[in-house]
Scaffold this motif. Structure first.
Motif, PDB file in Angstrom:
ATOM      1  N   SER A 356      43.417  44.389  35.252  1.00 24.29           N
ATOM      2  CA  SER A 356      42.761  44.493  36.521  1.00 24.29           C
ATOM      3  C   SER A 356      43.729  44.368  37.762  1.00 24.29           C
ATOM      4  O   SER A 356      43.758  45.137  38.434  1.00 24.29           O
ATOM      5  CB  SER A 356      41.640  43.685  36.608  1.00 24.29           C
ATOM      6  OG  SER A 356      40.550  43.848  35.870  1.00 24.29           O
ATOM      7  N   VAL A 400      45.002  51.703  33.676  1.00 24.63           N
ATOM      8  CA  VAL A 400      44.283  50.464  33.048  1.00 24.63           C
ATOM      9  C   VAL A 400      43.876  51.029  31.775  1.00 24.63           C
ATOM     10  O   VAL A 400      43.701  49.901  30.952  1.00 24.63           O
ATOM     11  CB  VAL A 400      43.100  50.386  34.187  1.00 24.63           C
ATOM     12  CG1 VAL A 400      42.019  49.510  33.699  1.00 24.63           C
ATOM     13  CG2 VAL A 400      43.484  49.665  35.375  1.00 24.63           C
ATOM     14  N   ALA A 439      37.679  46.577  35.138  1.00 27.12           N
ATOM     15  CA  ALA A 439      38.938  46.575  35.777  1.00 27.12           C
ATOM     16  C   ALA A 439      39.038  47.886  36.703  1.00 27.12           C
ATOM     17  O   ALA A 439      39.482  47.915  37.842  1.00 27.12           O
ATOM     18  CB  ALA A 439      40.023  46.863  34.780  1.00 27.12           C
ATOM     19  N   ILE A 442      37.631  46.954  40.202  1.00 32.23           N
ATOM     20  CA  ILE A 442      38.717  46.360  40.996  1.00 32.23           C
ATOM     21  C   ILE A 442      39.572  47.332  41.538  1.00 32.23           C
ATOM     22  O   ILE A 442      39.878  47.553  42.998  1.00 32.23           O
ATOM     23  CB  ILE A 442      39.559  45.490  40.226  1.00 32.23           C
ATOM     24  CG1 ILE A 442      38.697  44.243  39.560  1.00 32.23           C
ATOM     25  CG2 ILE A 442      40.603  44.841  41.118  1.00 32.23           C
ATOM     26  CD1 ILE A 442      37.859  43.371  40.764  1.00 32.23           C
ATOM     27  N   LEU A 464      39.989  39.452  43.622  1.00 36.30           N
ATOM     28  CA  LEU A 464      40.229  39.318  42.204  1.00 36.30           C
ATOM     29  C   LEU A 464      40.424  37.796  41.936  1.00 36.30           C
ATOM     30  O   LEU A 464      39.647  37.500  40.662  1.00 36.30           O
ATOM     31  CB  LEU A 464      41.502  40.074  41.833  1.00 36.30           C
ATOM     32  CG  LEU A 464      41.970  39.923  40.491  1.00 36.30           C
ATOM     33  CD1 LEU A 464      40.836  40.399  39.404  1.00 36.30           C
ATOM     34  CD2 LEU A 464      43.162  40.918  40.202  1.00 36.30           C
TER      35      LEU A 464
END
Length: 530
Positions: A356, A400, A439, A442, A464
């Motif tokens: 993330s 990611v 993730a 985010i 975060l």
């Protein structure tokens, strides 16, 4: 020497003015975090028996030891209350000080600010000296304020001071590391990545070293984060260990100054080689990949190495629980397979948080390209706003996914080899892939903020950290369920993943898509800002 440091005081005042909101907010955040934990610890562990029971269970759980370290005095209220903070939050502090040091050195060179200031009476070493003074001072103030907060929360004053000074010394050590890496590359992004890589390696060394029996092994003593643990605040207060990070600072600062003397302003010791006479990039998609690929490759290598190391520890988990009570607990939980699953789930979840962070940094490249003036030039061509934004956003999402796939394969392969069970590869890979939608939320939040309030894009890092804090310490703080449910990571399924995980994963994916749509909407409407 005086000439090379001319103007240092002016740069310090300028830097403190630029950070007049950032530094106080972080210092206050760390202080409030430790103060609330100290107060909560009194209620959670009211007597010595409860502390010993909790510490024994934590020290016998390999995943907890790997992530946070050991509790060296089971009877100590401070040691059991703050065991998660000694290593984990020290690493967060190290990253913060790296960012601050690079911000006032390499970033200012890259932006041309130091070249402008150099038109006055500014010594060659003044920017580096000012950056280190600011980060060293911030580390020391944060440590002292933290110590005061712990003492105000009811913990012993000596242990509180040892804990605070441990954080301060760790921050100073990694500030010195950043001072060196800032001389090696002409890019602030590369310098930051190299420094954060050092933080990650030292954290991994500490994790492996702490897992050794009886622990810690020599690997823990090779890590500045491991040194912070060996101060053993509230568990003996070994003050002499503070000399190790201070000695590292004493060694690295002259190295950084010597390296600075060997390079030109705006360049790095690593020479920048010119590209081919004829370019091969074909549009903004190729450009986005070219800009992000090297960083992604470095993350991939780190994930694979870390994953194999962590996965190979799976065979030792049950062996660490050797007491009769622990063996009985293993049977009640479902045998050694359940314990192994819990360990692997914790490690995969931690790697999901790291992925993330990568997604956030990659998506934030949107804002960096805008402030550097690159976007305005690209939009002067046939490139549309949506196409340009999608190029970087898609790289962030794909990165990611690649990282978590590699995490699952590497951890699963290490575990399969360690426990001689080939099915671990598929099970762990599936669990790692299940962390991707959280993730993505985010990364999509970065796009949403970039679209509507671009100056606040960096604040997503704070978001975060809030989610991480809620996941790790929410129970300790007695946080309400609705607040903890705001974190996307709370809804990610853990190992083993079953059919019931489809609903939460779909909800997280829809949330990420909605945030992305919101970001595109804002980006199409607003002006390109500097």
């Amino acid at each position: 020497m005086r000439e090379t440091l001319a103007g240092t005081g002016i740069l310090i005042r300028l830097g403190l003015r630029r950070d007049r909101w950032l530094l106080p907010a972080w210092i206050a955040g760390f202080a409030v975090l430790t103060y609330s934990t100290a107060l909560a610890g009194v209620n959670l562990y009211p007597d010595v028996a409860s502390r010993i029971e909790a510490a024994t269970a934590l020290n016998a759980t390999a995943s907890m030891v790997a992530l946070f370290g050991r509790v060296y005095d089971p009877a100590s209220l401070g040691a059991i209350s703050l065991f998660k903070y000694t290593a984990f939050m020290a690493a967060i502090l190290a990253v913060l000080m790296v960012i601050i040091t690079i911000r006032h050195t390499r970033s200012d060179e890259e932006s041309g600010r130091l070249e402008l200031l150099g038109g006055g009476r500014l010594g060659r070493d003044a920017p580096l000296a000012a950056g280190l003074v600011i980060s060293f001072g911030a580390s020391l103030v944060l440590g002292l304020v933290t110590a005061a907060a712990l003492a105000a929360g009811g913990l012993p004053a000596a242990g509180s001071l040892a804990f605070g000074l441990g954080w301060a010394a760790t921050g100073m050590a990694f500030s010195a590391v950043a001072g060196v890496t800032a001389q090696l590359s002409a890019s602030a992004r590369a310098a930051t990545g190299l420094s954060v890589g050092v933080v990650a390696v030292t954290y991994a060394l500490r994790a492996v070293g702490d897992l050794a029996e009886p622990g810690p092994s020599a690997l823990s003593w090779l890590s500045p984060i491991g040194w912070n643990q060996q101060i053993r605040a509230f568990a003996g207060d070994q003050w002499w260990v503070l000399a190790l990070p201070l000695a590292l600072c004493t060694a690295l600062v002259p190295v950084a100054l010597a390296l600075r003397a060997r390079r030109d302003l705006g360049s790095g010791l690593r020479e920048e080689h010119p590209g081919p006479a004829r370019g091969t990039l074909n549009g903004v998609w190729d450009l986005a990949v070219r800009l992000q690929l090297r960083v992604l490759m470095a993350w991939c290598v780190a994930f694979v190495v870390f994953g194999v190391v962590i996965g190979s520890l799976a065979s030792n988990v049950a062996d660490l629980l050797s007491s009769p009570n622990a063996q009985e607990l293993i049977k009640r939980l479902g045998g050694t397979q359940a314990i192994t699953d819990a360990f692997l789930a914790a490690e995969v979840g931690a790697m999901g948080l790291l992925a993330s962070a990568y997604g956030l940094a990659a998506a934030r490249r949107l804002r960096d390209e805008e402030t550097e003036g690159h976007v305005e030039a690209l939009l002067g061509t046939a490139t549309t706003r949506s196409r340009w934004a999608t190029s970087h956003f898609a790289v962030a999402l794909a990165g990611v996914a690649v990282l978590m796939l590699l995490a699952g394969l590497s951890v699963g392969a290490g575990a399969a080899f360690a426990v001689a069970d080939g099915s671990q590869l598929g099970r762990v890979t599936l669990a790692a892939v299940a962390q991707i939608p959280a993730a993505w939320v985010i990364a999509s939040a970065v796009l949403a903020v970039f679209g509507w309030a671009p100056r606040l894009t960096g604040a997503v890092w704070g978001l975060l950290l809030v989610f991480v804090a809620l996941g790790e310490f929410g129970v300790l703080w007695n946080a309400p369920e609705w607040l903890m449910d705001l974190s996307p990571f709370r809804h990610s399924p853990l190992l083993p993943v079953d059919s019931g995980a489809a609903g939460p994963l779909l909800a997280l994916t829809i949330t990420a898509a909605a945030l992305a749509v919101l970001g595109y909407s804002g980006w199409r409407r607003r002006d390109v800002a500097a």
